[in-house]
Design a protein around this motif. Structure first.
Motif, short mmCIF file in Angstrom:
data_model
loop_
_atom_site.label_atom_id
_atom_site.label_comp_id
_atom_site.label_asym_id
_atom_site.label_seq_id
_atom_site.Cartn_x
_atom_site.Cartn_y
_atom_site.Cartn_z
N ALA A 25 0.83 -0.92 -0.09
CA ALA A 25 -0.09 -0.04 0.05
C ALA A 25 0.76 1.28 -0.11
O ALA A 25 0.55 2.27 -0.97
CB ALA A 25 -1.04 0.09 1.27
N ASN A 87 1.43 10.36 -8.96
CA ASN A 87 1.38 8.98 -8.83
C ASN A 87 1.35 7.91 -10.08
O ASN A 87 1.08 8.69 -10.94
CB ASN A 87 0.51 8.38 -7.70
CG ASN A 87 -0.82 9.15 -7.99
OD1 ASN A 87 -1.39 9.23 -9.19
ND2 ASN A 87 -1.63 9.62 -6.86
N THR A 89 -1.17 6.30 -10.61
CA THR A 89 -2.51 6.41 -11.28
C THR A 89 -2.55 7.62 -12.26
O THR A 89 -3.05 7.39 -13.33
CB THR A 89 -3.46 6.71 -10.13
OG1 THR A 89 -3.51 5.76 -9.15
CG2 THR A 89 -5.21 6.85 -10.55
N HIS A 117 -4.88 -3.51 -11.44
CA HIS A 117 -5.38 -2.42 -10.32
C HIS A 117 -6.37 -1.59 -10.86
O HIS A 117 -6.30 -1.26 -12.37
CB HIS A 117 -4.18 -1.82 -9.76
CG HIS A 117 -4.49 -0.97 -8.67
ND1 HIS A 117 -5.01 0.38 -8.66
CD2 HIS A 117 -4.27 -1.12 -7.37
CE1 HIS A 117 -5.17 1.10 -7.61
NE2 HIS A 117 -4.58 0.14 -6.76
N ASN A 169 -0.72 -6.71 -7.46
CA ASN A 169 -0.66 -6.31 -6.09
C ASN A 169 -1.48 -7.23 -5.15
O ASN A 169 -1.47 -6.99 -3.76
CB ASN A 169 -1.40 -4.92 -5.86
CG ASN A 169 -2.84 -4.90 -6.32
OD1 ASN A 169 -3.04 -5.48 -7.32
ND2 ASN A 169 -3.57 -4.02 -5.66
N ASP A 194 2.45 -1.08 -15.84
CA ASP A 194 2.25 -0.74 -14.48
C ASP A 194 3.48 -1.23 -13.62
O ASP A 194 3.00 -2.42 -13.18
CB ASP A 194 0.55 -0.98 -14.08
CG ASP A 194 0.42 -0.76 -12.58
OD1 ASP A 194 1.44 0.01 -11.92
OD2 ASP A 194 -0.77 -0.88 -12.09
N GLN A 197 4.22 -1.94 -8.47
CA GLN A 197 4.50 -2.82 -7.45
C GLN A 197 5.98 -3.64 -7.81
O GLN A 197 6.42 -4.52 -6.94
CB GLN A 197 3.59 -4.09 -7.48
CG GLN A 197 2.19 -3.64 -6.74
CD GLN A 197 2.12 -3.09 -5.29
OE1 GLN A 197 3.19 -3.37 -4.52
NE2 GLN A 197 1.14 -2.46 -4.89
N SER A 217 4.68 4.82 -8.55
CA SER A 217 4.65 5.71 -7.45
C SER A 217 5.95 5.76 -6.79
O SER A 217 6.40 4.70 -6.49
CB SER A 217 3.44 5.26 -6.73
OG SER A 217 2.13 5.39 -7.39
N HIS A 219 5.87 6.62 -3.52
CA HIS A 219 5.88 6.29 -2.11
C HIS A 219 5.67 4.84 -1.80
O HIS A 219 5.86 4.40 -0.72
CB HIS A 219 4.21 6.84 -1.61
CG HIS A 219 3.21 6.00 -2.11
ND1 HIS A 219 2.35 5.29 -1.80
CD2 HIS A 219 2.53 6.52 -3.43
CE1 HIS A 219 1.53 4.81 -2.45
NE2 HIS A 219 1.49 5.28 -3.49
N LYS A 220 5.61 3.92 -3.07
CA LYS A 220 5.81 2.90 -2.72
C LYS A 220 7.14 2.37 -2.63
O LYS A 220 7.68 0.82 -2.33
CB LYS A 220 4.92 1.86 -3.76
CG LYS A 220 3.60 1.98 -3.53
CD LYS A 220 2.69 0.99 -4.57
CE LYS A 220 1.40 1.38 -4.98
NZ LYS A 220 0.47 1.38 -3.82
N ARG A 355 -3.45 -5.21 5.22
CA ARG A 355 -4.49 -4.48 4.46
C ARG A 355 -5.60 -5.54 4.30
O ARG A 355 -5.23 -6.73 4.06
CB ARG A 355 -4.01 -3.84 3.18
CG ARG A 355 -5.13 -3.29 2.41
CD ARG A 355 -4.53 -2.33 1.38
NE ARG A 355 -5.90 -1.95 0.89
CZ ARG A 355 -6.03 -1.39 -0.57
NH1 ARG A 355 -4.83 -1.28 -1.26
NH2 ARG A 355 -7.16 -0.86 -1.08
N CYS A 360 -8.38 -2.71 -4.51
CA CYS A 360 -8.57 -1.87 -5.83
C CYS A 360 -8.36 -2.90 -6.98
O CYS A 360 -7.98 -2.51 -8.09
CB CYS A 360 -7.74 -0.72 -5.97
SG CYS A 360 -7.85 0.59 -4.57
N ARG A 375 -4.24 -9.14 3.18
CA ARG A 375 -3.04 -9.04 2.54
C ARG A 375 -1.92 -8.56 3.67
O ARG A 375 -2.16 -7.72 4.28
CB ARG A 375 -3.03 -8.33 1.34
CG ARG A 375 -1.81 -8.26 0.49
CD ARG A 375 -1.71 -7.26 -0.53
NE ARG A 375 -1.52 -6.00 -0.10
CZ ARG A 375 -1.80 -4.85 -0.71
NH1 ARG A 375 -1.97 -4.80 -1.91
NH2 ARG A 375 -1.69 -3.61 -0.13
N1 C6P Z 1 -1.90 -0.30 -4.95
C1 C6P Z 1 -2.21 -1.38 -2.71
O1 C6P Z 1 -2.56 -1.37 -1.61
P1 C6P Z 1 -1.25 4.91 -6.68
O2 C6P Z 1 -2.35 5.03 -5.76
O3 C6P Z 1 -1.40 5.75 -7.87
O4 C6P Z 1 0.16 5.18 -5.98
O5 C6P Z 1 -0.80 3.54 -7.14
C2 C6P Z 1 -1.93 2.89 -7.83
C3 C6P Z 1 -1.43 1.46 -8.05
C4 C6P Z 1 -1.25 1.00 -9.38
N2 C6P Z 1 -0.92 -0.29 -9.68
C5 C6P Z 1 -0.81 -1.21 -8.84
C6 C6P Z 1 -0.24 -2.61 -9.29
C7 C6P Z 1 -0.98 -1.02 -7.56
O6 C6P Z 1 -0.70 -1.74 -6.62
C8 C6P Z 1 -1.37 0.41 -7.17
C9 C6P Z 1 -1.57 0.82 -5.90
C10 C6P Z 1 -2.04 -0.12 -3.60
O7 C6P Z 1 -2.19 -2.45 -3.44
C11 C6P Z 1 -3.19 0.82 -2.94
S1 C6P Z 1 -4.66 0.38 -3.70
#
Ligand code: C6P
Length: 405
Positions: A25, A87, A89, A117, A169, A194, A197, A217, A219-220, A355, A360, A375
């Motif tokens: 997350a 991010n 997204t 996702h 994810n 994408d 992850q 992103s 932050h991950k 989580r 999503c 998870r």
């Molecule tokens: N998954 C999870 O808990 P953002 O929100 O834009 O930073 O990332 C979106 C996103 C896109 N692709 C994949 C494969 C992801 O896993 C995620 C974000 C988090 O699984 C938050 S829902």
């Protein structure tokens, strides 16, 4: 490999002994990243790319250096190919709106997968709806694998864009992006990957992957919130119209229109998140100092422990492959007769963060025959104590709920 203790690099773990199993997350942030963002605001804060004074030039330099760090990190050819976004997204939406809406026509097909996702599914649903293109879904087996037949048949002469997650994810599987990209390119389609992850856990090279676009992103991978990246091949980005319009993405403006700025600025409208980019560069450097070999080995070792313990617990069912080494540190599961939200809330009483929900990825949940799951997702700062404590507490949950153990 020798066990290293990185926990001390993270203020949150110095504050309390959290068992943090929700890195998928968002990752925890090390001092190096928190300090970098602080340094930006303390020492070089000015609106970058605009000011004609020294402080603004320093902010601009920090921002553009960060772009170079990102370029090297993912093996892109040029800084022109690195667009900063908020991010993953936003990066994926940028491609769908700017590239998707420009090239798709009625009858064209966009191929994606059931395991995406929502961020790599909804933008394509929008693009298909607006252009009359058709969405085609690759369907994985229970382990997350796509058969050759599925790839060969569904990616065909009608396909214009293929959008696939590098790592799921939910299932944690690593998708055969190169193989899918080769097939897509053979039929003249472009490939959107994408990487939300994958980038935190493995060395990514966008060229070796065959990606035309690659999103992730910050932050991950321990960077700040609010900064993300879109890689796009220069020749494609050149042809694409801007996604958003406003300040700094123009070369000139008249009352009748505008001429767009050179790449990558054409896609970075408005005041940019320079402090975030600076923090992201610090995260990448920290991540590289930890090393992807160490990360892989640690995550695999800890995932194996979870699987071994799960074997002894008949009520726990792990989604995806039976092989812990195919999970990329992601263990999604259900426990018979216990709602995943209850699992997460009960574990929280022991400072264990996991989580629960549909992650999503509602279509994937449906495909797996569940409405939601729990998870646990690992990173190099987790240790054996974390996963053993997690499994011990998990095994107490049914008793806690008044169910047979
Ligand atoms: N998954 C999870 O808990 P953002 O929100 O834009 O930073 O990332 C979106 C996103 C896109 N692709 C994949 C494969 C992801 O896993 C995620 C974000 C988090 O699984 C938050 S829902």
């Amino acid at each position: 490999m020798t066990e290293k203790d990185f926990r001390n690099d993270f203020p949150v773990f110095r504050k309390a002994d959290y068992v943090y199993l929700d890195t998928a997350a968002t990752a925890q942030r090390p001092d190096a990243v928190i300090q970098a963002e602080k340094t930006f605001y303390e020492k070089m804060n000015a609106n970058p790319l605009r000011g004609l004074y020294e402080l603004s030039a320093e902010a601009t330099e920090a921002y553009e250096d960060a772009r170079k760090t990102v370029r090297e990190f993912i093996g892109a050819d040029s800084e022109k190919e690195i667009i900063f976004t908020r991010n993953a997204t936003e990066s994926l939406n940028l491609v769908a709106y700017s590239y998707g809406l420009s090239v798709l026509k009625p009858g064209d097909e966009v191929v994606t997968t059931v395991m995406e996702h929502h961020s790599n599914m909804l933008p394509w649903q929008m693009a298909a709806e607006k252009t009359g293109a058709k969405l085609v879904y690759l369907v994985p087996d229970k382990d997350g694998n796509f058969s050759d037949d599925e790839i060969e048949t569904k990616i065909n002469k009608n396909t214009k864009i293929v959008c696939i997650t590098h790592v799921s994810n939910v299932l944690g599987c690593i998708n055969p992006v190169r193989k899918i990209a080769d097939r897509a390119h053979a039929v003249g389609a472009k490939v959107v990957v994408d990487g939300a992850q994958s980038t935190p856990h493995m060395k990514v090279n966008v060229k070796e992957l065959g990606a035309d676009f690659f999103a992730f992103s910050g932050h991950k991978l321990m960077g700040p919130f609010g900064i993300g990246v879109l890689y796009g091949k220069e020749e494609l980005l050149e042809e694409m119209p801007p996604f958003m319009r406003g300040g700094e993405m123009i070369e000139s403006v008249s009352l009748n229109g505008a001429k767009w700025a050179e790449l990558p600025h054409k896609f970075e409208a408005g005041t940019v998140n320079a402090a975030g980019a600076y923090g992201l560069a610090a995260a990448i450097k920290y991540l590289e100092s930890v090393g992807f070999d160490y990360i892989r080995e640690k995550e695999d070792r800890l995932t194996k422990i979870i699987f071994e313990e799960a074997e002894k617990y008949p009520y726990m069912h792990i989604c995806g492959s039976d092989d812990p080494l195919k999970h990329n540190g992601i263990v999604t599961f259900i426990i018979d007769d216990v709602h995943p939200h209850d699992i997460a809330s009960i574990l929280d009483e022991s400072h264990i963060c996991i989580r629960a929900g549909h992650h999503c990825a509602e279509p994937l949940m449906k495909h797996l025959g569940v409405s939601s799951t729990a998870r646990a997702s690992l990173y190099f700062y987790n240790n054996e104590k974390d996963v053993r404590f997690f499994m011990e507490k998990l095994k107490e949950i049914r008793r806690y709920m008044g169910l047979a153990e």
